[in-house]
Enzyme design. Structure first.
Site, mmCIF file in Angstrom:
data_model
loop_
_atom_site.group_PDB
_atom_site.id
_atom_site.type_symbol
_atom_site.label_atom_id
_atom_site.label_comp_id
_atom_site.label_asym_id
_atom_site.label_seq_id
_atom_site.Cartn_x
_atom_site.Cartn_y
_atom_site.Cartn_z
ATOM 1 N N TYR A 124 28.426 -20.563 -0.253
ATOM 2 C CA TYR A 124 28.334 -20.605 -2.005
ATOM 3 C C TYR A 124 27.622 -22.064 -2.225
ATOM 4 O O TYR A 124 27.719 -23.005 -1.552
ATOM 5 C CB TYR A 124 29.460 -20.688 -2.616
ATOM 6 N N ARG A 155 40.719 -15.423 -4.165
ATOM 7 C CA ARG A 155 40.009 -16.218 -2.974
ATOM 8 C C ARG A 155 40.398 -17.760 -2.709
ATOM 9 O O ARG A 155 40.539 -18.650 -3.242
ATOM 10 C CB ARG A 155 38.459 -16.541 -3.606
ATOM 11 N N GLY A 201 45.817 4.281 -0.953
ATOM 12 C CA GLY A 201 45.352 4.882 -2.463
ATOM 13 C C GLY A 201 45.730 3.925 -3.475
ATOM 14 O O GLY A 201 46.044 2.501 -3.143
ATOM 15 N N ASP A 240 34.937 -4.552 -7.916
ATOM 16 C CA ASP A 240 34.484 -4.809 -9.177
ATOM 17 C C ASP A 240 33.879 -3.636 -10.066
ATOM 18 O O ASP A 240 34.146 -3.390 -11.085
ATOM 19 C CB ASP A 240 33.071 -5.508 -9.033
#
Length: 318
Positions: free
Chosen positions: A102, A170, A233, A262
């Protein structure tokens, strides 16, 4: 009758990746932005907005054009005079797991709360039916600005918006676990819909089961709790009561897991905004995530996703 309105808050960045021919290519992505794109693709009648900071650099101009191409309004892209958009590079291993580098420190998006104050724009915002943010939306901000974002969301909720949150933990974005937990709790306090993964809760809070996550969330006023439990699941709870379990169906192949969560969030929220039941919403969201991991990059090509959506619609009708 007006269209339903969906605003996501966070950071969209320049995504760099290497092609099979060893050439560098770029696109644009970010967790809440990706979710917004998939929500719009699933429910085209949604009016979708992305609230973020951008710069005056060429990538910022190209980025907002990218938003518009995907049906996302740039009305709430607030421009910084001295900060540019963030950049990240992605590399996938043989199993499809992604690894990132990043360059986002002090990006325009990290200045979002200051940009909102400077533009004095909040009083002119329309009503939003759904407000969506994540742990990453919080993680990029200073603690002072984290508090301002929570207060902003609280004000929007008081005006009738429903609030959805994905922890998307994160570790590198937080000083330590206690720091992350503090803001997770603040986010859960203002959220109506929460979409945690079992890994989020295990890594942060040591929760070893779905039931531990559910019991923990009962202290908050969460209406919809959707727990993504990997190969176990997805488990759904309505106001703390067990509603359904959707088994895990593995994808035919796993090329890139970048936007699995996402896309799940975006499709799930779009389905719920279209008044679909939670179970059907989870089934569609899981199927979408299963498609997305079979393709490179965060945003699957439009024609591929549209064809998938049509096949699923035909199957559902049948």
């Amino acid at each position: 009758m007006r269209n339903p309105t969906f605003i996501a808050i966070g950071e969209c960045m320049v995504e760099l990746s290497v092609t099979a021919q060893n050439k560098l290519q770029h696109s644009y992505a970010g967790d809440t932005y990706n979710s917004l794109v998939y929500a719009k693709r699933w429910h085209n009648e949604l009016d979708c907005y992305f609230l973020s900071g951008i710069g005056q650099d060429s990538f910022s101009t190209l980025m907002t054009a990218h938003w518009q191409q995907h049906g996302i309004s740039d009305e709430f892209a607030l421009t910084s005079d001295d900060h540019n958009v963030g950049i990240y590079a992605i590399k996938n291993d043989d199993s499809g797991e992604r690894h990132f580098d990043y360059w986002r420190k002090e990006s325009a998006a990290t200045q979002l709360m200051s940009l909102i104050e400077q533009s004095d724009c909040e009083s002119h915002w329309p009503h939003f039916d759904l407000v969506y943010f994540s742990g990453i939306s919080l993680g990029i901000l200073s603690d002072e600005d984290k508090d301002k974002l929570i207060n902003l969301i609280t004000r929007l909720k008081a005006k009738g918006s429903k609030v959805a949150f994905d922890p998307n933990y994160r570790p590198k974005m937080w000083a330590n676990k206690a720091h992350a937990i503090r803001w997770l709790e603040a986010a859960y306090t203002v959220s109506d819909i929460v979409l945690p993964g079992t890994e989020d809760h295990h890594d942060l809070l040591g929760h070893a089961s779905v039931s531990e996550i559910v019991n923990y969330c009962k202290q908050y006023d969460v209406q919809e709790l959707v727990v993504k439990a990997g190969k176990e699941g997805v488990f759904a709870f309505d106001c703390g009561q067990a509603l359904c379990h959707v088994p895990f169906t593995p994808a035919d192949r796993q090329l890139d897991t970048t936007a699995a969560g996402d896309s799940f969030a975006g499709v799930y929220l779009a389905c719920r905004m279209a008044d679909k039941p939670m179970k059907l919403s989870i089934e569609h969201a899981s199927a979408a995530a299963g498609l997305v991991v079979q393709h490179q990059g965060a945003i699957v090509e439009h024609t591929i996703f549209d064809a998938f959506r049509q096949r699923l619609a035909n199957h559902t009708v049948a």
